[in-house]
Scaffold this active site. Structure first.
Site, PDB file in Angstrom:
ATOM      1  N   HIS A 175      43.123  31.062  38.607  1.00  0.00           N
ATOM      2  CA  HIS A 175      42.055  32.056  38.828  1.00  0.00           C
ATOM      3  C   HIS A 175      42.531  33.094  39.847  1.00  0.00           C
ATOM      4  O   HIS A 175      42.588  32.819  41.045  1.00  0.00           O
ATOM      5  CB  HIS A 175      40.805  31.351  39.349  1.00  0.00           C
ATOM      6  CG  HIS A 175      39.549  32.183  39.275  1.00  0.00           C
ATOM      7  ND1 HIS A 175      39.542  33.516  38.917  1.00  0.00           N
ATOM      8  CD2 HIS A 175      38.245  31.865  39.530  1.00  0.00           C
ATOM      9  CE1 HIS A 175      38.286  33.975  38.948  1.00  0.00           C
ATOM     10  NE2 HIS A 175      37.490  32.998  39.308  1.00  0.00           N
ATOM     11  N   TYR A 180      38.366  36.489  44.504  1.00  0.00           N
ATOM     12  CA  TYR A 180      38.689  35.228  45.170  1.00  0.00           C
ATOM     13  C   TYR A 180      40.101  35.303  45.774  1.00  0.00           C
ATOM     14  O   TYR A 180      40.733  36.352  45.739  1.00  0.00           O
ATOM     15  CB  TYR A 180      38.495  34.054  44.196  1.00  0.00           C
ATOM     16  CG  TYR A 180      37.031  33.924  43.807  1.00  0.00           C
ATOM     17  CD1 TYR A 180      36.066  33.674  44.780  1.00  0.00           C
ATOM     18  CD2 TYR A 180      36.602  34.134  42.499  1.00  0.00           C
ATOM     19  CE1 TYR A 180      34.711  33.605  44.450  1.00  0.00           C
ATOM     20  CE2 TYR A 180      35.245  34.064  42.166  1.00  0.00           C
ATOM     21  CZ  TYR A 180      34.313  33.800  43.149  1.00  0.00           C
ATOM     22  OH  TYR A 180      32.980  33.744  42.834  1.00  0.00           O
ATOM     23  N   ARG A 322      28.088  33.684  28.811  1.00  0.00           N
ATOM     24  CA  ARG A 322      26.643  33.435  28.743  1.00  0.00           C
ATOM     25  C   ARG A 322      26.153  33.095  27.340  1.00  0.00           C
ATOM     26  O   ARG A 322      25.220  32.312  27.188  1.00  0.00           O
ATOM     27  CB  ARG A 322      25.899  34.636  29.339  1.00  0.00           C
ATOM     28  CG  ARG A 322      26.063  34.708  30.853  1.00  0.00           C
ATOM     29  CD  ARG A 322      25.751  36.068  31.402  1.00  0.00           C
ATOM     30  NE  ARG A 322      26.741  37.053  30.991  1.00  0.00           N
ATOM     31  CZ  ARG A 322      26.725  38.329  31.344  1.00  0.00           C
ATOM     32  NH1 ARG A 322      25.749  38.780  32.109  1.00  0.00           N
ATOM     33  NH2 ARG A 322      27.689  39.157  30.939  1.00  0.00           N
TER      34      ARG A 322
HETATM   35  C1  FNR Z   1      30.722  32.887  35.460  1.00  0.00           C
HETATM   36  N1  FNR Z   1      31.989  33.491  35.433  1.00  0.00           N
HETATM   37  C2  FNR Z   1      33.070  32.820  35.960  1.00  0.00           C
HETATM   38  N2  FNR Z   1      34.318  33.363  35.846  1.00  0.00           N
HETATM   39  C3  FNR Z   1      35.406  32.667  36.248  1.00  0.00           C
HETATM   40  O1  FNR Z   1      36.516  33.164  36.109  1.00  0.00           O
HETATM   41  N3  FNR Z   1      35.256  31.427  36.809  1.00  0.00           N
HETATM   42  C4  FNR Z   1      34.042  30.838  36.980  1.00  0.00           C
HETATM   43  O2  FNR Z   1      33.960  29.688  37.428  1.00  0.00           O
HETATM   44  C5  FNR Z   1      32.901  31.585  36.603  1.00  0.00           C
HETATM   45  N4  FNR Z   1      31.626  31.098  36.805  1.00  0.00           N
HETATM   46  C6  FNR Z   1      30.557  31.687  36.176  1.00  0.00           C
HETATM   47  C7  FNR Z   1      29.299  31.052  36.178  1.00  0.00           C
HETATM   48  C8  FNR Z   1      28.235  31.605  35.453  1.00  0.00           C
HETATM   49  C9  FNR Z   1      26.921  30.878  35.434  1.00  0.00           C
HETATM   50  C10 FNR Z   1      28.436  32.797  34.730  1.00  0.00           C
HETATM   51  C11 FNR Z   1      27.308  33.399  33.912  1.00  0.00           C
HETATM   52  C12 FNR Z   1      29.642  33.449  34.761  1.00  0.00           C
HETATM   53  C13 FNR Z   1      32.233  34.685  34.613  1.00  0.00           C
HETATM   54  C14 FNR Z   1      32.376  34.290  33.142  1.00  0.00           C
HETATM   55  O3  FNR Z   1      33.496  33.454  32.921  1.00  0.00           O
HETATM   56  C15 FNR Z   1      32.546  35.543  32.259  1.00  0.00           C
HETATM   57  O4  FNR Z   1      33.731  36.173  32.617  1.00  0.00           O
HETATM   58  C16 FNR Z   1      31.365  36.494  32.422  1.00  0.00           C
HETATM   59  O5  FNR Z   1      30.132  35.802  32.360  1.00  0.00           O
HETATM   60  C17 FNR Z   1      31.373  37.584  31.361  1.00  0.00           C
HETATM   61  O6  FNR Z   1      31.343  37.026  30.064  1.00  0.00           O
HETATM   62  P1  FNR Z   1      29.951  36.925  29.221  1.00  0.00           P
HETATM   63  O7  FNR Z   1      29.024  36.035  29.962  1.00  0.00           O
HETATM   64  O8  FNR Z   1      29.422  38.324  29.101  1.00  0.00           O
HETATM   65  O9  FNR Z   1      30.390  36.354  27.897  1.00  0.00           O
END
Ligand code: FNR
Length: 354
Positions: A175, A180, A322
């Site tokens: 990551h 971060y 999501r």
């Molecule tokens: C996330 N996202 C996220 N990204 C990541 O790199 N590590 C993580 O642990 C998390 N945690 C996380 C928790 C929750 C509840 C959400 C909604 C999002 C970001 C996620 O992986 C993604 O990149 C974004 O949500 C955008 O994609 P969607 O949701 O539009 O498909």
């Protein structure tokens, strides 16, 4: 012929399709240990036929957790806790990755639904670290890490990766996005250092490249290695797509197989026009210009949209966030919408319409 539902092979690991679950924090670990919630929640994705489930940001050492409810994989007991959910996913032909993380200055929070944001000592909170002693909006000032500690952190990522592979996890993702710790080094907006880890592009990306090198060495040649980056900070003078292409090419040379292309997270007030597929052009540019496989993420919600991204060659796979929280069986439904007959888990088979 659907490209979305065609298999993808990386270093001998075969992903049954290119619908992948994006890493998403659940804030449900206890002392960094994953438990029943994770088994059920990850289990529901495992019965929905994605090609890959990328497990949430998991800290390489306890102070790298974002919140007091985030998991860590800093010792054998924490690694073993993942084994039941990994074995379950495998029994349905689903590959599992883990996103290894250190939250740096964005660490030590409460769960999002708690009544205050930062975790105090009595809540189980801790002093956060970063590349520099500058705070993210609304957080405390972190402690700047020394060069010796950077070397330790590199080894923490490597040891965590080895532990994950030893419990059967198929893919390691570093990551390096969303503001971060690793991003806190490569973004000029967050890194104020004057030693060889700050200043020039070469210096700011050194920590990321060292982590990638150490992780590849720790996991050997047969395990796929991904890196999630923020392709842009969305701020003038910040990290940008040109930088991302350059670092992606370097990561490829170090044995990274795929760049998972996200964006943002460096500063709280960046102007981001988040619309369907808004980060896909970054994935496409990195794929073309750096010659490395990419995953696209961000507001990908429709079957036809996902099919188009893969079929047009903009990315090799799509990560869904999501949409997978709303519907863990998204891949099963998407295959039906696209007219593709895929294997369903047998207990669910009577739900199919195709
Ligand atoms: C996330 N996202 C996220 N990204 C990541 O790199 N590590 C993580 O642990 C998390 N945690 C996380 C928790 C929750 C509840 C959400 C909604 C999002 C970001 C996620 O992986 C993604 O990149 C974004 O949500 C955008 O994609 P969607 O949701 O539009 O498909």
């Amino acid at each position: 012929m659907s490209q979305l539902f065609s298999p993808l092979e990386i270093r001998g690991t075969i992903f049954s399709n290119r619908v992948w679950v994006s890493p998403m924090c659940q804030y449900m670990a206890e002392d960094g240990l994953v438990g029943t919630w994770h088994q059920v929640h990850i289990g529901s994705w495992s019965t929905g036929a994605p090609g890959l489930i990328m497990l949430e940001a998991t800290a390489v050492r306890p102070d790298g957790r974002i919140s007091i409810g985030c998991p860590s994989i800093n010792d054998e007991a924490h690694a073993q806790a993942f084994k039941p959910l990994v074995d379950f996913a495998h029994s349905y032909g689903v590959k599992v990755g883990i996103q290894l993380a250190h939250a740096g200055r964005k660490a030590s929070t409460m769960r999002p639904w708690d009544d205050h944001r930062l975790a105090a000592k009595e809540d189980g909170g801790w002093q956060a670290i970063s590349s520099s002693a500058t705070a993210f909006e609304g957080y405390l000032v972190p402690r700047e890490v020394s060069k010796d500690e950077i070397a330790e952190l590199v080894q923490d990522f490597a040891a965590a990766a080895k532990r994950a592979v030893d419990v059967g996890i198929d893919v390691i993702e570093i990551h390096a996005a969303h503001g971060y710790l690793i991003h806190q080094f490569y973004s000029p907006l967050m890194n104020q250092r004057s030693d060889e880890y700050g200043g020039s592009f070469e210096n700011r990306t050194r920590f990321l490249l060292e982590v990638a090198t150490a992780v590849r060495k720790a996991i050997g040649e047969s395990v796929p290695l991904f890196v999630r980056i923020s392709a842009t900070d969305w701020v003038e003078g910040g990290w940008n797509l040109i930088d991302s292409i350059e670092v992606s090419a370097k990561l490829k040379d170090l044995g990274v197989d795929l760049i998972d292309v996200s964006s943002g997270g460096a500063v709280h007030n960046a102007k981001i026009d988040a619309k369907p597929g808004f980060q896909v052009p970054f994935a496409a540019a990195i794929k073309t210009e750096a010659g490395i496989a990419t995953g696209a993420v961000g507001l990908i919600t429709e079957a036809e949209q996902a099919e188009h991204i893969v079929a047009s060659g903009e990315a090799d796979a799509v990560f869904l966030g999501r949409a997978m929280l709303r519907n863990p069986r998204w891949a099963l439904e998407a295959a039906e919408k696209l007219g593709v007959r895929i294997d369903w888990p047998l207990p669910l088979d009577r739900g199919r319409t195709l």
